[in-house]
Design an enzyme around this catalytic site. Structure first.
Site, PDB file in Angstrom:
ATOM      1  N   LYS A  72       0.841  -1.205   0.000  1.00 57.59           N
ATOM      2  CA  LYS A  72       0.000   0.000   0.000  1.00 57.59           C
ATOM      3  C   LYS A  72       0.871   1.248   0.000  1.00 57.59           C
ATOM      4  CE  LYS A  72      -3.509  -2.163   2.950  1.00 57.59           C
ATOM      5  NZ  LYS A  72      -4.141  -2.110   4.276  1.00 57.59           N
ATOM      6  N   ASP A 170     -13.534  -4.921  14.004  1.00 55.11           N
ATOM      7  CA  ASP A 170     -12.167  -4.836  14.527  1.00 55.11           C
ATOM      8  C   ASP A 170     -12.067  -5.303  15.976  1.00 55.11           C
ATOM      9  OD1 ASP A 170     -11.134  -4.029  12.122  1.00 55.11           O
ATOM     10  OD2 ASP A 170     -10.894  -1.929  12.671  1.00 55.11           O
TER      11      ASP A 170
END
Length: 183
Positions: A72, A170
């Site tokens: 990324k 998460d």
């Protein structure tokens, strides 16, 4: 652009050369040839993602595992975030260690994250727009996560615990110790 290596193999901080005048500013955010010449990494980005979050949001720690692992290139378009990565590459001396950097619209810094890292952000401004390029497509079946507050990682997210906003997804991430790294 200035490309600065970190203590982690293939993890680079990129600082653009910004041209400013009375109209505003201009900078080259990425130049593949210059990046390849400076790093030896030939990365072809195939997907761009953008998120907007409010103060206290922590996203992460996320990754894609092989065969859909992703490198990324991340940056902030508006606001400020703490960007955090954890090295999951078993053959590296930095395996299990974290690196963090403040990325903001003001400093215009970017972080190139190679495959084999878990990644997360904490929003430090009232709001932040976060943008990242990926060298592989998103694959839900290859997505994994490590708990952002795992005590063995000892990450200071720079957000008070009572101000943290974490997604339900998460909150179900696994602990670092139970993650069997495929990298």
């Amino acid at each position: 652009m200035e490309i600065t290596p970190t203590e982690f193999d293939d993890l680079y901080v990129i600082s653009p050369k910004v041209f400013e005048d009375e109209r505003g500013y201009f900078f080259e955010s990425f130049h593949q040839k210059k990046f390849r010449e400076a790093t030896g990494i030939d990365c072809e980005f195939v997907q761009d993602n953008q998120s907007c979050s409010v103060y206290g949001v922590i996203r992460g720690l996320h990754m894609q595992v092989p065969p859909m692992a992703q490198a990324k290139l991340v940056r902030v378009l508006n606001g400020k975030v703490l960007d955090v990565v954890v090295d999951l590459r078993k053959d590296k001396p930095t395996y299990g260690k974290s690196f963090s950097i403040t990325l903001s619209a003001d400093n215009k810094k970017q972080l190139f994250i190679p495959r084999g890292f878990a990644h997360g952000i904490a929003v430090l401004s009232e709001e932040a727009e976060f943008f990242y390029k990926c060298d592989n497509y998103y694959s839900p079946e290859n997505e994994r996560g490590i708990m952002f507050n795992d005590t063995s990682l000892n990450i200071d997210w720079k957000v008070e615990a009572d101000k943290m906003i974490i997604s339900d997804k998460d909150l179900k991430n696994q602990l670092y110790e139970s993650f069997d790294s495929p990298f």
